[in-house]
Design an enzyme around this catalytic site. Structure first.
Site, PDB file in Angstrom:
ATOM      1  N   TYR A  26     -10.895   0.865  -7.769  1.00 32.53           N
ATOM      2  CA  TYR A  26     -10.318   1.090  -6.440  1.00 32.53           C
ATOM      3  C   TYR A  26     -10.663   2.508  -6.006  1.00 32.53           C
ATOM      4  CZ  TYR A  26      -7.848  -3.270  -6.537  1.00 32.53           C
ATOM      5  OH  TYR A  26      -7.578  -4.604  -6.535  1.00 32.53           O
ATOM      6  N   HIS A  72     -10.757 -10.395  -6.791  1.00 32.82           N
ATOM      7  CA  HIS A  72      -9.843 -10.789  -5.702  1.00 32.82           C
ATOM      8  C   HIS A  72      -9.841  -9.739  -4.602  1.00 32.82           C
ATOM      9  CE1 HIS A  72      -7.583  -8.236  -8.514  1.00 32.82           C
ATOM     10  NE2 HIS A  72      -7.082  -7.701  -7.417  1.00 32.82           N
ATOM     11  N   HIS A 115      -6.867  -8.123  -1.983  1.00 32.72           N
ATOM     12  CA  HIS A 115      -5.430  -8.075  -1.699  1.00 32.72           C
ATOM     13  C   HIS A 115      -5.189  -8.173  -0.191  1.00 32.72           C
ATOM     14  CE1 HIS A 115      -3.975  -6.239  -5.594  1.00 32.72           C
ATOM     15  NE2 HIS A 115      -5.272  -5.990  -5.678  1.00 32.72           N
TER      16      HIS A 115
HETATM   17  C1  BEZ Z   1      -4.459  -5.063  -8.850  1.00 30.67           C
HETATM   18  O1  BEZ Z   1      -4.763  -4.167  -8.113  1.00 30.67           O
HETATM   19  O2  BEZ Z   1      -4.850  -6.148  -8.579  1.00 30.67           O
HETATM   20  C2  BEZ Z   1      -3.650  -4.860 -10.074  1.00 30.67           C
HETATM   21  C3  BEZ Z   1      -4.082  -3.948 -11.018  1.00 30.67           C
HETATM   22  C4  BEZ Z   1      -3.319  -3.753 -12.156  1.00 30.67           C
HETATM   23  C5  BEZ Z   1      -2.156  -4.489 -12.337  1.00 30.67           C
HETATM   24  C6  BEZ Z   1      -1.755  -5.408 -11.385  1.00 30.67           C
HETATM   25  C7  BEZ Z   1      -2.517  -5.590 -10.240  1.00 30.67           C
HETATM   26 FE    FE Z   2      -6.457  -5.728  -7.439  1.00 37.45          FE
END
Ligand code: BEZ
Ligand code: FE
Length: 304
Positions: A158, A218, A220
């Protein structure tokens, strides 16, 4: 001087919260004490083990920064985040399924025009066009709804995990506002599966317990329409090898999207494609209700 055996001790601690003014807080504290005391009794926890647990939680706290939330990660890998999600969304009535927020949501994103390319400069990822629509449970389009999107890059990071994040600003995250027909669309890159951070105590635990740290690819989405339950979800990429073993238990079948592969020169908004591209199409259906969208624990700007 009162003295207690191990069950009387639990009752004494519960009584100590008798005057708590807020009944919900009182109830939560009482149940927490009961569960913790049960755990100690059931496991005959040793002093060394308890000290280890305290040290572990201390290290979890010390790993947190304005852009890193190790406690959310802990809750995620223990399945607690998904359990909180499950008990709060027992009635779906056709609404889109929910899943974990995750630790990389940094708060309200910057609004961008439909069609914006949110990918970072100089990326090497494969192009993807995302088209989506937000409706109510009867299919009525919901206009003017803010939708925050964020996802990892093609290396599995990220933007907020990059050292330059606070100075260079965001990428692969944005806010789009639905048009009169409930639609929004944007350009990005195809996300890939990625490991949760393993350089902290939570990742260490995952490795030492012989679990793998991977999340399937994925994007979000956080959809927050007034008069509707805020929707916190992901859209997963069909075919990912980690869909059956997500380290945070966040996958639901309905959230897996077929991705179309295109070689034609024009994207759905009529603009040239400049090479092969993928298409993600997904509709979100919101349930009437209320509730505030989640706030990140620590806003990224606090570190500035
Ligand atoms: C996420 O960003 O998808 C994520 C990363 C670590 C733990 C839970 C979700
Ligand atoms: Fe994620």
């Amino acid at each position: 001087m009162p003295q207690f055996n191990d069950t009387e001790l639990t009752e004494a601690v519960i009584r100590s919260f008798e005057e708590t003014p807020n009944p919900r807080v009182k109830f939560l504290l009482e149940e927490l004490v009961k569960s913790m005391h049960d755990f100690v009794r059931k496991t005959d926890l040793t002093l060394d083990e308890w000290m280890y647990a305290i040290d572990f939680l201390t290290r979890v706290g010390q790993k947190c920064t304005p852009t890193r939330q190790e406690f959310i990660l802990l809750s995620d890998v223990f399945g607690v985040s998904m359990l909180v999600d499950a008990v709060n969304h027992r009635e779906r009535e056709g609404a889109t399924e929910t899943t974990v927020l995750g630790p990389f949501y940094v708060g309200e994103h910057k609004q961008m025009p439909h069609g914006t390319d949110v990918s970072p400069p100089g990326h090497t990822g494969e192009r993807m066009f995302v088209q989506s629509r937000v409706t109510d449970l009867k299919g009525k389009p919901l206009a003017n709804v803010p939708v925050d999107i964020w996802h990892a890059d093609d290396d599995g990071y990220y933007d907020s995990q990059r050292p330059g994040y606070l100075t260079e600003g965001p990428s692969l995250r944005a806010r789009f506002v639905t048009d009169a027909d409930g639609r929004f669309f944007f350009r990005t890159i195809l996300p890939c599966s990625y490991p949760i951070p393993t350089d902290g105590p939570v990742g260490q635990m995952i490795i030492e317990t012989r679990r793998h740290p991977m999340r399937p690819a994925h994007v979000h989405f956080l959809v927050n329409a007034p008069g509707y339950e805020p929707l916190i979800t992901h859209v997963f990429i069909e075919g990912d090898k980690y869909l059956d073993s997500d380290v945070v238990f966040g996958v639901k079948d309905e959230l897996i999207s077929k991705i179309e592969h295109h070689i034609d020169g024009v994207m759905p908004d009529g603009k040239p494609a400049k090479g092969p591209w993928h298409l993600m199409t997904y509709e979100f259906h919101l349930r009437p209700g209320a509730g505030a969208a989640p706030k990140p624990m620590m806003a990224a700007t606090e570190a500035a």
